[in-house]
Motif scaffolding. Sequence first.
Motif, PDB file in Angstrom:
ATOM      1  N   LEU A 311      -4.335   2.052  13.929  1.00  0.00           N
ATOM      2  CA  LEU A 311      -3.858   1.877  12.544  1.00  0.00           C
ATOM      3  C   LEU A 311      -2.631   0.960  12.480  1.00  0.00           C
ATOM      4  O   LEU A 311      -2.538   0.110  11.592  1.00  0.00           O
ATOM      5  CB  LEU A 311      -3.518   3.242  11.923  1.00  0.00           C
ATOM      6  CG  LEU A 311      -4.703   4.166  11.639  1.00  0.00           C
ATOM      7  CD1 LEU A 311      -4.223   5.488  11.056  1.00  0.00           C
ATOM      8  CD2 LEU A 311      -5.718   3.522  10.678  1.00  0.00           C
ATOM      9  N   LEU A 312      -1.724   1.109  13.427  1.00  0.00           N
ATOM     10  CA  LEU A 312      -0.528   0.255  13.391  1.00  0.00           C
ATOM     11  C   LEU A 312      -0.921  -1.211  13.600  1.00  0.00           C
ATOM     12  O   LEU A 312      -0.468  -2.105  12.870  1.00  0.00           O
ATOM     13  CB  LEU A 312       0.491   0.698  14.447  1.00  0.00           C
ATOM     14  CG  LEU A 312       1.758  -0.154  14.487  1.00  0.00           C
ATOM     15  CD1 LEU A 312       2.491  -0.130  13.139  1.00  0.00           C
ATOM     16  CD2 LEU A 312       2.703   0.310  15.591  1.00  0.00           C
ATOM     17  N   ALA A 313      -1.779  -1.461  14.581  1.00  0.00           N
ATOM     18  CA  ALA A 313      -2.206  -2.848  14.824  1.00  0.00           C
ATOM     19  C   ALA A 313      -2.915  -3.402  13.582  1.00  0.00           C
ATOM     20  O   ALA A 313      -2.674  -4.547  13.171  1.00  0.00           O
ATOM     21  CB  ALA A 313      -3.130  -2.900  16.035  1.00  0.00           C
ATOM     22  N   GLY A 314      -3.778  -2.579  12.987  1.00  0.00           N
ATOM     23  CA  GLY A 314      -4.531  -3.032  11.804  1.00  0.00           C
ATOM     24  C   GLY A 314      -3.600  -3.406  10.660  1.00  0.00           C
ATOM     25  O   GLY A 314      -3.765  -4.448  10.013  1.00  0.00           O
ATOM     26  N   GLU A 315      -2.600  -2.561  10.412  1.00  0.00           N
ATOM     27  CA  GLU A 315      -1.661  -2.853   9.316  1.00  0.00           C
ATOM     28  C   GLU A 315      -0.793  -4.075   9.643  1.00  0.00           C
ATOM     29  O   GLU A 315      -0.505  -4.891   8.766  1.00  0.00           O
ATOM     30  CB  GLU A 315      -0.778  -1.629   9.010  1.00  0.00           C
ATOM     31  CG  GLU A 315      -1.534  -0.393   8.509  1.00  0.00           C
ATOM     32  CD  GLU A 315      -2.228  -0.591   7.152  1.00  0.00           C
ATOM     33  OE1 GLU A 315      -2.069  -1.652   6.523  1.00  0.00           O
ATOM     34  OE2 GLU A 315      -2.951   0.346   6.730  1.00  0.00           O
ATOM     35  N   LEU A 316      -0.386  -4.209  10.897  1.00  0.00           N
ATOM     36  CA  LEU A 316       0.399  -5.403  11.267  1.00  0.00           C
ATOM     37  C   LEU A 316      -0.462  -6.652  11.135  1.00  0.00           C
ATOM     38  O   LEU A 316       0.020  -7.711  10.726  1.00  0.00           O
ATOM     39  CB  LEU A 316       0.920  -5.278  12.711  1.00  0.00           C
ATOM     40  CG  LEU A 316       2.121  -4.353  12.898  1.00  0.00           C
ATOM     41  CD1 LEU A 316       2.365  -4.057  14.381  1.00  0.00           C
ATOM     42  CD2 LEU A 316       3.395  -4.949  12.274  1.00  0.00           C
ATOM     43  N   GLY A 317      -1.748  -6.499  11.438  1.00  0.00           N
ATOM     44  CA  GLY A 317      -2.658  -7.648  11.339  1.00  0.00           C
ATOM     45  C   GLY A 317      -2.845  -8.117   9.911  1.00  0.00           C
ATOM     46  O   GLY A 317      -2.955  -9.313   9.646  1.00  0.00           O
ATOM     47  N   ARG A 318      -2.868  -7.164   8.974  1.00  0.00           N
ATOM     48  CA  ARG A 318      -3.183  -7.602   7.615  1.00  0.00           C
ATOM     49  C   ARG A 318      -1.970  -7.835   6.711  1.00  0.00           C
ATOM     50  O   ARG A 318      -2.117  -8.307   5.593  1.00  0.00           O
ATOM     51  CB  ARG A 318      -4.185  -6.673   6.956  1.00  0.00           C
ATOM     52  CG  ARG A 318      -3.696  -5.316   6.533  1.00  0.00           C
ATOM     53  CD  ARG A 318      -4.820  -4.701   5.706  1.00  0.00           C
ATOM     54  NE  ARG A 318      -4.675  -3.287   5.496  1.00  0.00           N
ATOM     55  CZ  ARG A 318      -5.674  -2.526   5.087  1.00  0.00           C
ATOM     56  NH1 ARG A 318      -6.866  -3.022   4.886  1.00  0.00           N
ATOM     57  NH2 ARG A 318      -5.482  -1.256   4.877  1.00  0.00           N
ATOM     58  N   HIS A 319      -0.785  -7.491   7.201  1.00  0.00           N
ATOM     59  CA  HIS A 319       0.427  -7.769   6.413  1.00  0.00           C
ATOM     60  C   HIS A 319       1.221  -8.911   7.042  1.00  0.00           C
ATOM     61  O   HIS A 319       1.297  -9.016   8.270  1.00  0.00           O
ATOM     62  CB  HIS A 319       1.335  -6.529   6.358  1.00  0.00           C
ATOM     63  CG  HIS A 319       0.815  -5.442   5.478  1.00  0.00           C
ATOM     64  ND1 HIS A 319      -0.006  -4.441   5.925  1.00  0.00           N
ATOM     65  CD2 HIS A 319       1.001  -5.210   4.160  1.00  0.00           C
ATOM     66  CE1 HIS A 319      -0.302  -3.628   4.926  1.00  0.00           C
ATOM     67  NE2 HIS A 319       0.293  -4.070   3.835  1.00  0.00           N
ATOM     68  N   ASP A 320       1.831  -9.718   6.210  1.00  0.00           N
ATOM     69  CA  ASP A 320       2.704 -10.774   6.755  1.00  0.00           C
ATOM     70  C   ASP A 320       4.048 -10.194   7.170  1.00  0.00           C
ATOM     71  O   ASP A 320       4.671 -10.654   8.111  1.00  0.00           O
ATOM     72  CB  ASP A 320       2.916 -11.880   5.710  1.00  0.00           C
ATOM     73  CG  ASP A 320       1.648 -12.703   5.546  1.00  0.00           C
ATOM     74  OD1 ASP A 320       0.906 -12.802   6.555  1.00  0.00           O
ATOM     75  OD2 ASP A 320       1.390 -13.194   4.431  1.00  0.00           O
ATOM     76  N   GLN A 321       4.504  -9.206   6.414  1.00  0.00           N
ATOM     77  CA  GLN A 321       5.829  -8.628   6.676  1.00  0.00           C
ATOM     78  C   GLN A 321       5.681  -7.315   7.456  1.00  0.00           C
ATOM     79  O   GLN A 321       4.923  -6.438   7.047  1.00  0.00           O
ATOM     80  CB  GLN A 321       6.557  -8.314   5.349  1.00  0.00           C
ATOM     81  CG  GLN A 321       6.703  -9.500   4.414  1.00  0.00           C
ATOM     82  CD  GLN A 321       7.535 -10.607   5.051  1.00  0.00           C
ATOM     83  OE1 GLN A 321       8.441 -10.343   5.838  1.00  0.00           O
ATOM     84  NE2 GLN A 321       7.203 -11.848   4.735  1.00  0.00           N
ATOM     85  N   HIS A 322       6.445  -7.193   8.532  1.00  0.00           N
ATOM     86  CA  HIS A 322       6.314  -5.980   9.345  1.00  0.00           C
ATOM     87  C   HIS A 322       6.747  -4.729   8.575  1.00  0.00           C
ATOM     88  O   HIS A 322       6.196  -3.651   8.769  1.00  0.00           O
ATOM     89  CB  HIS A 322       7.110  -6.111  10.655  1.00  0.00           C
ATOM     90  CG  HIS A 322       8.577  -6.265  10.467  1.00  0.00           C
ATOM     91  ND1 HIS A 322       9.173  -7.476  10.233  1.00  0.00           N
ATOM     92  CD2 HIS A 322       9.579  -5.345  10.449  1.00  0.00           C
ATOM     93  CE1 HIS A 322      10.471  -7.300  10.095  1.00  0.00           C
ATOM     94  NE2 HIS A 322      10.749  -6.017  10.210  1.00  0.00           N
ATOM     95  N   GLU A 323       7.721  -4.891   7.643  1.00  0.00           N
ATOM     96  CA  GLU A 323       8.188  -3.710   6.890  1.00  0.00           C
ATOM     97  C   GLU A 323       7.032  -3.098   6.094  1.00  0.00           C
ATOM     98  O   GLU A 323       6.862  -1.872   6.064  1.00  0.00           O
ATOM     99  CB  GLU A 323       9.309  -4.068   5.900  1.00  0.00           C
ATOM    100  CG  GLU A 323      10.592  -4.567   6.515  1.00  0.00           C
ATOM    101  CD  GLU A 323      10.622  -6.091   6.647  1.00  0.00           C
ATOM    102  OE1 GLU A 323       9.531  -6.713   6.649  1.00  0.00           O
ATOM    103  OE2 GLU A 323      11.729  -6.642   6.756  1.00  0.00           O
ATOM    104  N   ALA A 324       6.234  -3.953   5.473  1.00  0.00           N
ATOM    105  CA  ALA A 324       5.102  -3.477   4.669  1.00  0.00           C
ATOM    106  C   ALA A 324       4.055  -2.824   5.573  1.00  0.00           C
ATOM    107  O   ALA A 324       3.461  -1.787   5.228  1.00  0.00           O
ATOM    108  CB  ALA A 324       4.490  -4.643   3.895  1.00  0.00           C
ATOM    109  N   ALA A 325       3.853  -3.422   6.742  1.00  0.00           N
ATOM    110  CA  ALA A 325       2.870  -2.864   7.686  1.00  0.00           C
ATOM    111  C   ALA A 325       3.324  -1.490   8.179  1.00  0.00           C
ATOM    112  O   ALA A 325       2.534  -0.539   8.212  1.00  0.00           O
ATOM    113  CB  ALA A 325       2.704  -3.813   8.869  1.00  0.00           C
ATOM    114  N   PHE A 326       4.594  -1.380   8.543  1.00  0.00           N
ATOM    115  CA  PHE A 326       5.110  -0.095   9.034  1.00  0.00           C
ATOM    116  C   PHE A 326       4.955   0.989   7.953  1.00  0.00           C
ATOM    117  O   PHE A 326       4.550   2.116   8.242  1.00  0.00           O
ATOM    118  CB  PHE A 326       6.597  -0.212   9.418  1.00  0.00           C
ATOM    119  CG  PHE A 326       6.865  -1.035  10.664  1.00  0.00           C
ATOM    120  CD1 PHE A 326       5.845  -1.346  11.560  1.00  0.00           C
ATOM    121  CD2 PHE A 326       8.155  -1.485  10.958  1.00  0.00           C
ATOM    122  CE1 PHE A 326       6.097  -2.097  12.711  1.00  0.00           C
ATOM    123  CE2 PHE A 326       8.417  -2.229  12.109  1.00  0.00           C
ATOM    124  CZ  PHE A 326       7.383  -2.533  12.990  1.00  0.00           C
TER     125      PHE A 326
END
Length: 400
Positions: A311-326
Amino acid sequence: MKHSNKKVLISGASIAGPTLAFWLAKYGFDVTVVERSKSLRLGGQNLDVRGAGRAIARMMGIEKEILAANTGEIGLQFVNRENKVEAAFPRDGADGFTSEAEILRGDLVNILYKHTKDKAKYVFGKYITAIDQGKDTVTITFNDDSTEVFDLLIAADGVRSTTRQLLFGDEPKVKFIGLYNAWYTIPKKATDSKWARWYTAPGSRVMLIRPDNHGTTRASFSFLSEDKNYQNLSDGEQKKILKEKLSDAGWEADRLMEEIDKNEDVYFDGISQIHAPRWFSGRAGMIGDAAYCPTPLTGMGTTLAIVGAYLLAGELGRHDQHEAAFAAYEKRMRPFVEDIQRLPPGVPWLAHPKSKFGVSVVNTVAGILASSPVKKISKLFGSKEKDVTKDKIELPDFGK
Ligand SMILES: Cc1cc2nc3c(=O)[nH]c(=O)nc-3n(C[C@H](O)[C@H](O)[C@H](O)COP(=O)(O)OP(=O)(O)OC[C@H]3O[C@@H](n4cnc5c(N)ncnc54)[C@H](O)[C@@H]3O)c2cc1C
């Protein structure tokens, strides 16, 4: 690829770290994994790859390899001092201690490493000693005094993570649950079979001997205790404690005591949960046991590690900003973690009776099959799922 210029450092090469490396590399990140040990740590007993963890293994194309590496264990027997079977839970029983996808921890670590070693850079014998977070980068100092600049840092270095300590200090709570456990590998003997054998000794002690698929046998010894910080002792001191605790326990205690002296990889630790109010700080964060260890009693540590990484990799993959992914990751993951960390009342005390009377209750067929303690205990072993790839968490398809 949109992330190809982003450098991610992962600390820890066990389950969570390599799984995260697999998916981040797929989304184009430039991944480095540092592991404190000189080589992969391959010790430990069986892990289950069930539910969502199994679904992700399937997506990674490693499910067949995991099933092929099955330990061959056919179920769990409760035995008495004379090694007489008091009750048995075969693999196909309703409350299965032995799951269908039973794999040695070391075999799973090897499979994950094999599938990521060409996609990520692995460095062994290296660990983080200092973290300096800037607005756009994070500068890491390692034990060899070298420094390197990364975009992101993720700690996946287990329940005793020192990287967590560097990031969050004492903010995350290490909640000792009153149980110590030692795992180690021993030579196979005539009494060993394809069954896991569980022996309960008076004094809140349990020995568990399990077959493996490497021609050896996996031993575990656990006992209830208040917190004595045994994990901070030297190997020699730990072995002394273990032998003292095993003395007079009966059954195969002498064998386990003898083997402790010969063994160079006895993994001994106080069983603890990690409760962290935050998993991220700036450009850094943590996953797996480092962030939310549920304890081996839940049988879900591996699933949490694999799901968290995916899930973390997936969110980092689809967001440009790491804050939004986290933030997106945490929203998905936290309820799942909280659910799994909720241990049923009485655990682990019910499985570790103090008195001879308590032992006889646990070791009596009628007692075992009918008593609510054992129902509670066997619930912990997980019941046979109708769908082996389902859990109480949604796994989005993050695409390529
Ligand atoms: C040797 C060993 C044996 C185990 N045996 C069992 C078992 O029998 N049954 C069970 O249920 N669970 C066992 N576990 C725990 C189990 O692996 C985890 O609960 C679960 O799979 C989650 O994995 P993880 O990747 O988050 O953490 P872990 O599997 O704990 O892995 C952490 C990794 O990080 C490395 N590391 C630690 N500190 C640092 C650092 N500062 N910098 C870099 N690397 C570091 C460790 O060497 C290890 O490779 C064992 C763990 C280990 C390390």
